[in-house]
Design an enzyme around this catalytic site. Sequence first.
Site, PDB file in Angstrom:
ATOM      1  N   GLY A   1       0.695  -1.208  -0.016  1.00 37.54           N
ATOM      2  CA  GLY A   1       0.134  -0.030  -0.237  1.00 37.54           C
ATOM      3  C   GLY A   1       0.797   1.611   0.205  1.00 37.54           C
ATOM      4  N   ALA A   2       2.163   0.846   0.646  1.00 37.66           N
ATOM      5  CA  ALA A   2       2.763   2.617   0.678  1.00 37.66           C
ATOM      6  C   ALA A   2       4.162   1.966   1.750  1.00 37.66           C
ATOM      7  CB  ALA A   2       1.945   3.464   1.273  1.00 37.66           C
ATOM      8  N   MET A   3       5.384   2.559   1.100  1.00 32.10           N
ATOM      9  CA  MET A   3       6.875   2.504   2.147  1.00 32.10           C
ATOM     10  C   MET A   3       6.811   3.808   2.843  1.00 32.10           C
ATOM     11  SD  MET A   3       9.024  -0.062   3.301  1.00 32.10           S
ATOM     12  CE  MET A   3      10.477   0.532   3.464  1.00 32.10           C
ATOM     13  N   GLU A   4       7.446   3.854   3.450  1.00 40.62           N
ATOM     14  CA  GLU A   4       8.661   4.916   4.265  1.00 40.62           C
ATOM     15  C   GLU A   4       9.743   4.955   4.070  1.00 40.62           C
ATOM     16  OE1 GLU A   4       9.249   1.562   6.679  1.00 40.62           O
ATOM     17  OE2 GLU A   4       7.288   2.121   6.103  1.00 40.62           O
ATOM     18  N   ASN A   5      10.017   5.027   2.458  1.00 40.06           N
ATOM     19  CA  ASN A   5      11.473   5.184   2.618  1.00 40.06           C
ATOM     20  C   ASN A   5      12.163   7.039   2.525  1.00 40.06           C
ATOM     21  OD1 ASN A   5      11.624   3.076   0.784  1.00 40.06           O
ATOM     22  ND2 ASN A   5       9.851   3.670  -0.452  1.00 40.06           N
TER      23      ASN A   5
ATOM     24  N   HIS B   1      -0.237   8.337   8.430  1.00 39.08           N
ATOM     25  CA  HIS B   1       1.297   6.881   8.610  1.00 39.08           C
ATOM     26  C   HIS B   1       2.548   7.090   8.194  1.00 39.08           C
ATOM     27  CE1 HIS B   1       1.302   2.393   9.596  1.00 39.08           C
ATOM     28  NE2 HIS B   1       1.956   2.577   8.820  1.00 39.08           N
ATOM     29  N   GLU B   2       2.613   7.052   7.064  1.00 40.83           N
ATOM     30  CA  GLU B   2       4.208   7.308   6.899  1.00 40.83           C
ATOM     31  C   GLU B   2       4.716   8.422   6.834  1.00 40.83           C
ATOM     32  OE1 GLU B   2       5.014   4.548   4.850  1.00 40.83           O
ATOM     33  OE2 GLU B   2       2.810   3.412   5.090  1.00 40.83           O
TER      34      GLU B   2
END
Length: 754
Positions: A135-139, A172-173
Amino acid sequence: MLCAQRLLHELRASCPFLIRVLDAVGLPRRRWASLAATRVKSVNIMPWLVKDHFDTTVKMTMYLVAFIVSDFKSISKIIGNGAKISVYTVPAKINQADYALDAAVKLFDFYEDYFSIPYPLPKQDKSAIPDFQSGAMENWGRPTYQESVLLYNPEKSSASSKLWISSMVVAHELVRQWFGNLVTMEWWNDLWLNGGFAKFMEFMSVSITHRELRVEDYFLRRCFYAMAVDALNSSQPLSTPVEGPAQILGMFDNVSYEKGSCILNMLRDYLTADVFKAGLVQYLQKYSYEIQKNEDLWNSMMNICPTGGADKNEPQGDGFCRRSQQSPSYAHWTKGEALDVRATMDTWTLQKGFPLLTVTVRGKNVHLQQECYVTGVDSPSSTGYLRHILLTYITSKSDTVQRFLMTTKADVIILPEEVEWVKFRVDTNGMVRYEDDGWDRLINLLKENCTVISSKDRTSLINNVVMRIKKMSVSKAFDLTLYLKHERQIVPVLQGMNELIPIYRLMERRDMDGTEKQLKEYIVSLFKYLIDKQSRDEGSVSERLLRHSLLLLRVHRYEPCVDKAKRYFTEWQKSNGTLSLPADVKTTVYAVGTQASKGWDFLLNRYRMHSFSVERENMKLALNLSRSKDKLQWLMDRGLRGDIIRTQDLPFIIVLVAKTSSGYHLPWTFLKENWETVVEKFEGSNSVARIVSGVTSQYSTRSQLAQVKESFSSLEEESAWLHCVQQAIETRDNTQWMDRNSEKVKTRLQNNCL
């Protein structure tokens, strides 16, 4: 999400990174941009070759490093500290990026103020990726998202899209840029803290930056979900020793995130908001750019004392705060004893499950007893199980919230006078069993004047009585749900639907001689008043979300409304899809239209042509509600191939098909036949776990349970999917529930419980 082969190495190594990207400027004659976490300088090496030199990054772990080469376009804003915030999308969708950018700017300002630490990078580039499994990634500095969870069109998007984008994704991210990136967990056994904290802060931050969304209304549902899964025998503690890639991947489940957020919310209430915030700030400032354990956070919390007011609280010689009994703000939980945060939180993170509180009222004495709540006949004994439970309660004599810290297996609260009823766990989650006539008194309260207690308290009672229906009388549970005919608040109404509809689906899976139809009619009757008063897109986000749910319930279980939806779809079809439909009724209209073969085919063509991500999501949901087994099978096959239906959407499709009355058996056969391919395509994510859980969650017969056990009997102990399969096998709880209660439900409905 990380590749399994890298999981063992990427946390304990933390260092700055230097990124160089070579870009061949060939045909077409258009320069593609490379993006990373820092500023870039480009050097022409040859007429057709460019080298991008990115500034050295701050110290970070390897799994947070990312760069992208694309032809995306962007929009940007500068926040207070001078950092540039951008949203990148494919050129055709750049007009859908404004809402996410505005939400991000507001949230940046909030987090910088809340944590008292400026965002440490010069920029952040959010990218909406057309085909992205997670869904998403916090890079760090380069977070990536699926298009459907970042892009928003105010004229076409539904209310749920707005809530999802600003709350569950952007917030969230973004909070992970501090809690997770700036300070990183030492090892994967503490993954719950990163994910759980981000889940908790989603709600806390957006409730302030976007008050109109009322996101706090939806926090309880997260906790109820975590409680349901955590009650399984296959559950594991939040903090669990892990070594190999298989065990690490097993930690990436929703229980870690959802349960983690719930116990952090409990801790915030325990310490008060000011103390909780001060402890976080101290933790982040002390351990910036370092790798830490969760006990470092608990230790930071223990040395913080409330300030202000006439009653001062000073740290004692042992490092703990003691609260003054004269201070109404802080004398919550204790009678002057030390507050050992680490000891309390260890009882929640190092043990699986959650406590069941049994309440027995004897005159002025309220007897309390705790045990571990687990489901299934094979559940282990809870001997030795003990939590530090932070209890709140109100009574018929006082709506002032009273607090009590329970640190023993049994205890007694002495009330100042006898009461008609007592309600524990005020406005929050938790499983409570009221003995003797305790439930009857609360049920009568709901029937006579439900507004005496808050909507959140009514919501928790609905969850408790249905979740515990297997250990209490079916009649009593139905008695409580009867009050829903008079419920007008959004949260308890949605909870009532969330609890009753799955029972209806279980009934559908068996030959119940018409009982499932009676239950369907009963459910519709509870919400008929609200269904009939629904209009077009009006009201708050919460009201629009309720409308969406009620309309979906209506078109499948309330025949008088189907004709109207059919007329809408026919008009839309005649316009070749150009007619503008109200955003909150689109899915409902599409769902009705797709029941006809030509309507389904037309919607599929529109789905393939549409560039608007959220609109495609509405269409995809409706396509999966078809009654045609062939069409449902086609969707899964195409999702596996990844041509017409993107492979990233396959888990969603499989789970939806498993919920349909006509095709619920198809996903199990599909999964068995394509197991190795599915595992290969989704390796390194929790998608396989979601698929297995979704496919088996509605199983309710012993033959279905036997199939699950047989198919997965060969899985080795080190398999990354063993944990989710163990949860799937616990569908036996559905089987046992149906064996015990199906006839009772049938009798109750035949006796006209209305």
